[in-house]
Design an enzyme around this catalytic site. Structure first.
Site, PDB file in Angstrom:
ATOM      1  CB  ALA A   1      12.304   2.323  -1.091  1.00  0.00           C
ATOM      2  CB  ALA A   2       9.323  -1.754  -2.804  1.00  0.00           C
TER       3      ALA A   2
ATOM      4  CG  ASP B   1      11.736   3.776   3.969  1.00  0.00           C
ATOM      5  OD1 ASP B   1      11.939   3.720   5.188  1.00  0.00           O
ATOM      6  OD2 ASP B   1      10.648   4.081   3.448  1.00  0.00           O
TER       7      ASP B   1
ATOM      8  CG  LEU C   1       3.647  -1.243   4.931  1.00  0.00           C
ATOM      9  CD1 LEU C   1       2.672  -2.327   4.500  1.00  0.00           C
ATOM     10  CD2 LEU C   1       4.320  -1.658   6.238  1.00  0.00           C
TER      11      LEU C   1
ATOM     12  CB  SER D   1       4.832   1.836  -1.393  1.00  0.00           C
ATOM     13  OG  SER D   1       4.492   2.142  -2.692  1.00  0.00           O
TER      14      SER D   1
ATOM     15  N   PRO E   1       0.828  -1.210   0.000  1.00  0.00           N
ATOM     16  CG  PRO E   1      -0.165  -1.169   2.105  1.00  0.00           C
ATOM     17  CD  PRO E   1       0.656  -2.026   1.210  1.00  0.00           C
ATOM     18  CB  VAL E   2       0.969   4.356  -2.074  1.00  0.00           C
ATOM     19  CG1 VAL E   2       1.461   3.621  -3.294  1.00  0.00           C
ATOM     20  CG2 VAL E   2      -0.489   4.708  -2.196  1.00  0.00           C
TER      21      VAL E   2
END
Ligand code: PMV
Length: 312
Positions: A109-110, A151, A105, A107, A100-101
């Protein structure tokens, strides 16, 4: 050309958020239950690289001439191409993410990590994790202003980290698996706003806020020792202490406090918010036999999503 695929996990900060911006240590782990995946195929528009963000219903077209106010992902791609001496390749990148943005969590960086990794495979320009980490950090700066770098480090290296800003990456040992429940308030929150407000507090009251960040740093050092001992109950107690300090930094919220109380009432050793705060996710250290009860209670009490993960 066949398709090239790469992915990157979400991440969760366990201890030390916000204080980490001021040089204190923080502990974070990858959250492999949620991931961003990028698939690269030949494109149909010559001289343009197209990124289709499937679940955001968004398409970015990257051409030779940069657009004004370019999306951070386009900036990331240009930085990668410049670094590897390439012009815009005619490729299509399709992006899927279950992270989820704006919920702490990792998001952003991933997504950047998955796209750059897939492009590096497709264009046969290898990227070391160190270089990728630097690139993703630069992009994080566009989102967050002054990110600590935690992150991108956890997401790129995909391993638990004991992180100190500007220091070489250290990991930490876990004596016995520790059960963690992560619950989302469903309230999205922009990390840079919370970080900016803490910065204002720090400038206005340097002694009081400095004492809070020092106290958080001490909790993180104790948490590292508790992980080494596999002491989940000790970690829960440290989470409770860390949360009190996060409250004084004004980054908690009624929704976070509600979920934290629910987890603790149902037997969690302790719980706290995770990441920037004001919304996003909370985490709870839970005895193994109470995991399903705590997950059910969080779901029944308004959590938008609950994830059980084990740190080992
Ligand atoms: O909201 P997240 O998970 O991106 O985490 C932010 C963590 C902070 O310590 C508040 C900021 C930072 O850059 O480390």
């Amino acid at each position: 050309m066949t398709a090239f695929e790469a992915s990157a996990p979400g991440k969760i900060i366990l201890f030390g958020e916000h204080a980490v911006v001021y040089g204190q240590p923080a502990i974070a782990v990858p959250l492999p239950a949620v991931r961003a995946t990028a698939v690269v195929k030949p494109g149909t528009m010559t001289g343009s690289l197209v990124i289709v963000a499937a679940n955001l219903a968004r398409t970015l077209v990257i051409r030779h001439e940069p657009d004004r106010n370019e999306h951070a992902l386009a900036v990331a791609v240009r930085k990668f191409l410049a670094l590897t001496g390439q012009s815009i390749p005619s490729l299509q990148v399709t992006l899927h993410s279950t992270i989820p943005v704006a919920s702490g969590l990792g998001s952003g960086a991933a997504v950047t990590t998955a796209v750059l990794r897939a492009l590096s495979l497709a264009t046969q320009h290898p990227l070391t994790s160190e270089t990728l980490n630097e690139l993703v950090y630069e992009v994080e700066r566009l989102h967050h202003g002054t990110p600590s770098g935690i992150d991108n480090t956890v997401v790129v290296f995909e391993k638990p980290v004991y992180f100190v800003r500007g220091k070489p990456i250290e990991t930490f040992s876990v004596g016995q698996p520790v059960h963690l429940v992560v619950a989302d308030t469903g309230v999205s929150s922009a990390t840079h706003l919370a970080v900016g407000d803490v910065r204002k507090l720090h400038t206005a009251e340097p002694e009081r806020i400095g004492a809070v960040t020092d106290a958080i740093g001490e909790i993180v050092r104790e948490a590292r020792a508790a992980f080494a001992d596999g002491d989940a109950s000790g970690l829960g107690e440290l989470a409770r202490r860390n949360q009190v300090h996060l409250q004084s930094l004004t980054v908690s919220s009624p929704e976070l406090e509600h979920l934290i109380a629910v987890a603790e009432e149902h037997g969690a050793f302790g719980a706290k918010l995770s990441g920037g705060g004001r919304g996003g996710n909370m985490i709870a250290f839970v005895p193994p036999d109470l995991v399903s009860g705590v997950c059910g209670a969080l779901q029944a009490n308004g959590a938008a999503r609950v994830i059980h993960t084990t740190i080992s």
